[in-house]
Motif scaffolding. Structure first.
Motif, PDB file in Angstrom:
ATOM      1  N   THR A   1      44.455  38.779  40.189  1.00  0.00           N
ATOM      2  CA  THR A   1      44.934  39.687  41.243  1.00  0.00           C
ATOM      3  C   THR A   1      44.460  41.108  40.958  1.00  0.00           C
ATOM      4  O   THR A   1      45.240  41.957  40.505  1.00  0.00           O
TER       5      THR A   1
ATOM      6  N   LYS B   1      42.500  46.471  45.127  1.00  0.00           N
ATOM      7  CA  LYS B   1      41.728  46.320  46.372  1.00  0.00           C
ATOM      8  C   LYS B   1      40.247  46.533  46.115  1.00  0.00           C
ATOM      9  O   LYS B   1      39.397  45.892  46.728  1.00  0.00           O
TER      10      LYS B   1
ATOM     11  N   HIS C   1      34.917  45.030  46.779  1.00  0.00           N
ATOM     12  CA  HIS C   1      36.109  45.119  47.606  1.00  0.00           C
ATOM     13  C   HIS C   1      36.756  43.736  47.654  1.00  0.00           C
ATOM     14  O   HIS C   1      36.079  42.721  47.636  1.00  0.00           O
ATOM     15  N   TYR C   2      38.069  43.729  47.749  1.00  0.00           N
ATOM     16  CA  TYR C   2      38.815  42.474  47.721  1.00  0.00           C
ATOM     17  C   TYR C   2      38.309  41.490  48.786  1.00  0.00           C
ATOM     18  O   TYR C   2      38.194  40.298  48.528  1.00  0.00           O
ATOM     19  N   ASP C   3      37.976  42.009  49.966  1.00  0.00           N
ATOM     20  CA  ASP C   3      37.559  41.117  51.050  1.00  0.00           C
ATOM     21  C   ASP C   3      36.096  40.685  50.941  1.00  0.00           C
ATOM     22  O   ASP C   3      35.605  39.930  51.783  1.00  0.00           O
TER      23      ASP C   3
ATOM     24  N   TRP D   1      38.241  33.852  47.986  1.00  0.00           N
ATOM     25  CA  TRP D   1      39.139  33.509  46.882  1.00  0.00           C
ATOM     26  C   TRP D   1      39.579  32.054  46.954  1.00  0.00           C
ATOM     27  O   TRP D   1      39.817  31.512  48.031  1.00  0.00           O
TER      28      TRP D   1
END
Length: 247
Positions: free
Chosen positions: A103, A106, A201-203, A207
């Motif tokens: 986790t 961002k 970036h997270y996006d 995942w």
């Protein structure tokens, strides 16, 4: 190797990972990655930032198809809870550690490196250091993927032959150059080249939501078609003496 052959080899390899097919069933050819390699000089260098790779419409469509298998869902029947008192001993037996994906924030920096033509990424927060590979002493009675130990500042580091671990059956035809240390452990995985670092970036990541047969795979960096490592799960497998296929 042509660009089409490179794309097919990468597609087949990562498709096997995401579909939880045994990696020994896929034997990717050596790929000369198109990304520009930035030379790294010494131990724990300040690595260059990767320039954005050009992604064609055709490659994007192939990648979308490849990554469509990552989002795995589980249908769970919802039942009304039953108020039953469970003894303390039974509660302890029922508490099985649940797989959790990493986790990060961002935005997070990651190191990109190459093993036998395949690019991998590791979050810098899980990177224990980078060492220029020196003399590795093999040990008897260890798995094929365990290359041996390397002495660094009076410490004995466990060296993993990454090609043999990630791609069972694949032959490594190139000398490794660096040792990527995993977290605060004494385990390191060999690599052929360092590409550099980039803030993700997270996006940008596709995942995984359950471990499947690849608990070490946190997800895929979509625009670069490479695996993002789940370092803690990778360490667990190494400490149990098993490879990518759990063998």
């Amino acid at each position: 190797m042509s660009q089409a052959s490179q794309a097919k080899a990468m597609h087949d390899y990562f498709q096997s990972l995401l579909n939880d097919v045994g990696a020994s069933d896929i034997k990717p050819e050596h790929i000369d990655m198109p990304l520009a390699v930035q030379p790294a000089r010494v131990v724990e260098p300040e690595l260059p930032v990767i320039e954005s790779a050009v992604v064609t419409k055709e490659r994007t469509q192939q990648l979308d198809q490849l990554l469509s298998t990552v989002s795995e869902t589980i249908d769970v029947a919802v039942q009304q809870p039953v108020a039953v008192e469970v003894p303390v001993e039974e509660k302890a037996e029922q508490s099985v550690p649940e797989w959790k994906n990493i986790t990060p924030e961002k935005e997070f920096p990651a190191l990109f490196f190459v093993v036998s033509g395949i690019t991998f990424a590791v979050p810098l927060t899980d990177l224990g250091g980078i060492h220029q590979l020196e003399k590795v002493t093999p040990l008897f009675g260890k798995p094929e993927w365990f290359a041996g130990v390397m002495t660094h500042r009076e410490s004995q580091l466990n060296v993993v032959d990454s090609t043999t671990w990630f791609m069972p059956g694949q032959t490594n035809n190139e000398a490794y150059q660096y040792l990527i240390m995993l977290g605060e452990s004494r385990w390191g995985i060999e690599c052929h080249r360092l590409i550099g670092t980039e803030t993700l970036h997270y996006d940008q990541i596709k995942w995984r939501d359950k471990p499947g047969k690849r608990p070490w795979l946190a997800g895929m960096v979509k625009d670069k078609m490479c695996a993002l490592l789940h370092v803690q799960e990778l360490l667990t497998l190494l400490q149990h003496g098993v490879n990518i296929d759990g063998q």
